[in-house]
Design a protein around this motif. Structure first.
Motif: not given
Length: 339
Positions: A166, A187, A194, A197-198, A243, A245, A271
């Motif tokens: 991330g 998200g 996740q 990743r965030q 973005y 996730t 992703w």
């Protein structure tokens, strides 16, 4: 990665077994489209020899996935099945249907069936621990794939550093945006990995001078993610960067951008490749996708499960690196559209 609470185990079971001891690459999975058909899936680098199960017969190994709708988990399953076939192991693949309680029940059911090892891609990395502990107490080896389950009951962890990847995507976007601007996020607030990743992404963009915008919850469901993404785009007409996730979040976000005809103003990063993400990369508004080596997840986790079942030494952590797919290199990753 994942979702709600339910009860009854709904299982998708696949039994396989072909005797072999050495690696041999394979690409027998069906193609997602003509582009994918032209690219070959890299095969496993090696396949361990399988010992007989206690009392004779083939080793019995289970794989419990969050679901079998996402390409991601289908590809992990394909990788595991490839190694199981070559090693002469019986593999049982069980979908938890995005239900953390159902996933714990699936682990317990596999223990009751006297499998020698269980590979689990955890929905809830804390909630799965009691089931994993029960499995280990029963003598079943446990391999965690993708999500990290920090518990001594886990023999081996196979996966990606989600926070670090991330962060790498955050650095990638910051460079693209000249370190300025606000980033919205689609998200999955019910997903441990996740959220990692965030956090990695947000830490990176903030360190570069960008700001975090509105976070919407796609709940790791494509339809929910699309609705959340469209609400985000509508409520933030000046937003330039978003973005996503995970795979459902990215598919939903791409659909939302297309529906609102916002391709010229929105720059997407996220992703996990899918057909829609690939189309977005080719169209140019998807700028980068973190791609995990999903097939290798399956190869490595099954290899570790076989070794652990046979009393061989297995590394505690087996890292699988990620790659960032861009419009410039997208054709090289077309095989990820295969199951």
């Amino acid at each position: 990665m994942y979702k709600k609470i339910g009860a009854v185990l709904a299982a998708a079971v696949v039994m396989t077994g072909v005797a072999a001891c050495e690696a041999r690459p394979t690409s027998s999975a069906p193609a997602g489209n003509n582009l994918a058909a032209s690219a070959e899936i890299p095969g496993p680098e090696n396949v361990p020899s399988a010992c007989p199960a206690p009392g004779g017969g083939k080793l019995q190994i289970g794989l419990v996935t969050p679901n079998l709708q996402a390409l991601f988990f289908n590809q992990v399953s394909t990788g595991a099945k490839t190694v199981a076939d070559q090693a002469g192991v019986d593999l049982q693949v069980v979908s938890a249907n995005d239900d953390a309680i159902q996933q714990s029940s699936a682990v317990d059911n596999l223990v009751a069936k006297k499998v020698q090892a269980i590979i689990v891609a955890a929905i809830d990395t804390e909630g799965i621990k009691p089931a994993v502990q029960r499995a280990a107490k029963a003598g079943v080896k446990v391999v965690a794939v993708d999500a990290i389950v920090a518990d001594p009951a886990v023999s081996t962890q196979v996966g990606t550093s989600n926070a670090e990847s991330g962060r790498q995507m955050g650095d990638f976007l910051a460079k693209l945006a000249n370190n300025t601007g606000k980033v919205g996020i689609v998200g999955a607030l019910n997903s441990t990995i996740q959220l990692e990743r965030q956090k990695g992404f947000v830490d990176a963009i903030k360190a570069k001078g960008m700001t975090e915008g509105t976070v919407v919850d796609g709940k790791n469901v494509q339809e929910s993610a699309q609705s959340a993404a469209e609400n985000l785009l509508t409520s933030s007409p000046d937003l330039k960067y978003v973005y996503a996730t995970g795979e459902p979040a990215l598919i939903g976000l791409v659909a939302g951008v297309n529906n609102q005809k916002a391709q010229s103003r929105i720059n997407v990063v996220g992703w996990d490749l899918s057909e829609s993400a690939m189309d977005g990369l080719k169209a140019g508004f998807v700028k980068g996708v973190v791609q995990q080596n999903t097939f290798k997840f399956g190869y490595e986790s099954m290899g570790a499960a076989i070794k652990a079942s046979c009393g061989q030494t297995v590394e505690k952590n087996i890292p699988v690196p990620t790659q960032i797919v861009t419009p410039e290199n997208v054709d090289s990753f077309a095989y990820y559209l295969k199951k």
